[in-house]
Design an enzyme around this catalytic site. Structure first.
Site, PDB file in Angstrom:
ATOM      1  N   THR A  91      41.392 -21.248  -4.609  1.00 19.54           N
ATOM      2  CA  THR A  91      40.366 -21.820  -4.723  1.00 19.54           C
ATOM      3  C   THR A  91      40.094 -23.253  -4.466  1.00 19.54           C
ATOM      4  OG1 THR A  91      39.679 -20.110  -6.539  1.00 19.54           O
ATOM      5  CG2 THR A  91      38.229 -22.198  -6.337  1.00 19.54           C
ATOM      6  N   LYS A 140      52.795  -9.181  -5.199  1.00 19.40           N
ATOM      7  CA  LYS A 140      51.907  -9.731  -6.548  1.00 19.40           C
ATOM      8  C   LYS A 140      51.140  -8.802  -7.316  1.00 19.40           C
ATOM      9  CE  LYS A 140      49.476 -14.197  -7.481  1.00 19.40           C
ATOM     10  NZ  LYS A 140      48.187 -13.761  -7.553  1.00 19.40           N
ATOM     11  N   ALA A 179      47.316 -19.849 -11.512  1.00 18.79           N
ATOM     12  CA  ALA A 179      45.777 -19.845 -11.463  1.00 18.79           C
ATOM     13  C   ALA A 179      45.147 -21.093 -12.259  1.00 18.79           C
ATOM     14  CB  ALA A 179      45.315 -18.383 -12.043  1.00 18.79           C
ATOM     15  N   GLY A 180      44.173 -21.537 -11.743  1.00 21.45           N
ATOM     16  CA  GLY A 180      43.851 -22.592 -12.540  1.00 21.45           C
ATOM     17  C   GLY A 180      43.911 -24.176 -11.945  1.00 21.45           C
ATOM     18  N   GLY A 189      40.384 -19.646 -10.383  1.00 22.65           N
ATOM     19  CA  GLY A 189      38.947 -20.162  -9.704  1.00 22.65           C
ATOM     20  C   GLY A 189      38.340 -21.175 -10.688  1.00 22.65           C
TER      21      GLY A 189
END
Lengths: 270, 270, 270, 270
Positions: B222, B112, B199-200, B173
């Site tokens: 997260t 990744k 992400a997010g 995050g």
């Protein structure tokens, strides 16, 4: 163990289903079965009209669905409650009449109260709904009013003694999702009643979001019934409602504007 | 049967997990187990730094996690792939070095690729990422680049031969959800590669939405690790990803602006 | 020439202003002057309470503001209408009493009807508002009810004979903008009355958007009064309302999902 | 006095206009005049192709527009800068060639750098744009790159020495508004360069919002040119940009989730 209590009844599923718009009844039965729902709603108007027509000439009878549901309950090893609704009523008087007929026909005190004089968006009438709810509570019904996402109306209906609030997310059948989101949040924060988001939910992610916001349940109709594969979609909603509820219980993280990264950001490779 | 194929590997779960930010390793293991994930990612930096420190004085070793994962695989009756990431790399050179170390340490061709010179929002660098991807593909890696939701960059990386695209929904995050939604849709429509939103994503409803839009998978870090109950949250995400995927396969209804009602609107009680 | 007609009055400005929360009265006067507004609203409660206290000990009297407004009108070369509101009324009875006092004190038939039993979000009560509106219309008032963005309530108030509808965008004072956007659009499409978006508008872009959607006016209070520079903010809102109105009249383009480019895409430098 | 400084030039208007898609040139000229713009952009490709065709047979010549612009400047009492763009370029090489031709033809160092190999959504290529910007800066151009709303790319272009950043709000010509809003905010916070939002703005409210977020300017093309009344729409955008800028300078209020009301909530009529 996380039951949904409405009035004096306890439910293990937080997904309620409508019965309109399905391609055929067996598809509907299968969707109901696999969705895990314990509450389905049906327009009294439809039940009633089938009865008055005697319905002999239709292969699949809507009322058949009710006795057949016993088989379904046996198969599913759980009861499915039928919650009649007053869809089509244009004022309090029509709604009360419909509720009383429904109680006789279906032997249930539950009534989903829908009054929408507007034939276009089928949005609920707050004044007629309030007055009908007052009377129906007096008559011993467990009333679940379909309302705009109006926190003050919700509060007043709570004071009157309804069993749950059913605010809309978006116009019925629109699949637009939680367009009333901010107001739903205010309703949920401000009431002790169960809140079941009722109209506009178009996808499992919408349903999960409603549950994450703290809704106690969702009612899905169009989004399942008109899918190319209603049975698969019913299972998708089942999982989404469970996911949203679990996330609500587990506690969602705060939203930030600035990422902090998911790994410690000390220097890289020394 | 609906496998996710990345490079030459097939996965049955579409939920990828990060390994940062967990309160403790047993919590992480349990979350990984119950999430059903088959791919977890870990910063090479973290693996490496533990090794160089010899890590004897820490009760819970991150590298222990890898051998212990064998137990986990045995328990879960399925393999869990470890996909190292280059988090912390600030340019192509650092990322390539990290990738090569990771390949040695973990015996995997998957990498990744994360290059974020910005220590603030940890957003990826498109130019360095592109150049690193080019080289890593030449070196035989199966590259999964973390990118901004930039359709042209995605297309160019596809031309270069990466194995999947990992566009962001929002800053890492941040729990902000799919703030790049329109651009994710364009990426998904335009590529033949698997698209994994990276992400997010802050809640199961976000994950379900990503899948409904046609994403092939999501990576959650997260939102699970920092939940008050990471294990319950992991299960919630599992269900949400399945729900979103099923809805995508079943076919979501069109969104309207005008409700049509879920029951025929002939006259009522007439 | 594009006047806003409410009842029998014509206005050239589509920006209405509140009078609460300003740091001082001269700031308010200056904001009113430069905003170009022709309608300002004031809580009858505040007018009344100042009168009963005789108000001698306060340097800046709220009621002074009214005679001084004559100077303002002279300076601005245009009349400024004072529209009393019933803010603070918790039911129809209190609101009707407030309206009658306001009519005597201010010699105006206009009444902005606000009934909010909820002291928390100050959201309007649909049932009490409906009943008060009915009576006030009978008593010859030109009623502008503050309502939730509820299309059916709006329709019923239109039938009763109110002069305009004032649906909310978001909770009063929240600056959250048009959170009720979809429902505002339905109200605007469905009524022949002027629609003035009343609460929640936090920025000029929100006001412009309301006008682009076809609202006939907006009422701004908190967003101007609590700005660090209320006078500059008042001018900003003036321009934004004009911009939104002009765009509505000129006709906005359709929204697409796929760009077509602003230049012909024949070959380049070919 | 609040000038916009780009490179060594100062502008008083923060509204930039495109020149494509207008119904006719006089409409375009009038829109430019009344918009108050001081910067218009034009595809070099279009200029060039007209020249090579000698264009004698077309009644309205695009190049006529340039000399005629002198009249326009006289009428408007302000200079209008022509900023050529490289629209149509598919890679750095084509873009650099176009920029050099434009500099010769139009005697300007400004170049709006657009590289979009994708003929579908016309989205910019980050890698080619970065490399072209590097070279053009070295060649003495004042480069305004059209980019995805990618904060890291913006930062790297700033390091290279471009004159301003032109991130997109949505696909060109889509009228979808600020779909990249969160990322635009990060760009604005993180750069010292002027930020001019470039594509996707569909309405004056979008433009006002961009300015409220702290953008230094907006470029509008499709939304004005394809309006039923481009001249009125140009004025609407002028007002909206001024409104948004003033609001940004005056300072917008915080957004709350809970209304506090715009009047003190002591007892009513007590």
């Amino acid at each position: 163990h996380d039951p949904l209590t409405i009035g004096s009844s306890e439910f293990h599923s937080r997904l309620l289903l409508g019965t309109g718009k399905y391609g055929n009844l067996s598809q509907m039965q299968r969707a109901i079965e696999l969705s895990g729902t314990e509450m389905v709603t049906m327009a009294l108007r439809r039940i009633e009209s089938h009865e008055s027509q005697d319905g002999q000439n239709q292969q699949e009878q809507l009322l058949d669905f009710i006795p057949r549901s016993k088989q379904l309950e046996n198969a599913a090893c759980r009861p499915v409650h039928f919650m009649p609704n007053t869809s089509g009523a244009r004022n309090a008087k029509e709604a009360i009449l419909a509720a009383e007929l429904a109680r006789e026909l279906l032997s249930t005190n539950f009534i989903k109260l829908e009054i929408h004089p507007d034939p276009w968006h089928l949005m609920p009438d707050p004044v007629e709904t309030f007055h009908a709810a007052e009377k129906l509570v007096q008559k011993g019904f467990q009333v679940l009013p379909y309302i705009h996402a109006d926190p003050v109306l919700g509060k007043r209906l709570e004071d009157v003694g309804v069993a749950a609030l059913m605010p809309l997310g978006a116009p019925i059948g629109s699949n637009l999702g939680l367009r009333s989101r901010d107001f739903l949040e205010i309703i949920i924060q401000g009431t002790k009643l169960p809140v079941i988001v009722d109209a506009g939910i178009g996808s499992p992610s919408d349903a999960a979001l409603a549950m994450e916001l703290g809704a106690d349940g969702v009612l899905i109709s169009t989004a399942i019934a008109t899918s190319a594969d209603p049975v698969k979609m019913a299972v998708a909603f089942k999982k989404a409602v469970e996911a949203g509820r679990m996330a609500f219980l587990a506690g969602l993280g705060l939203k930030g504007q600035i990422g902090e990264g998911s790994s410690p950001l000390t220097d890289f490779l020394g």
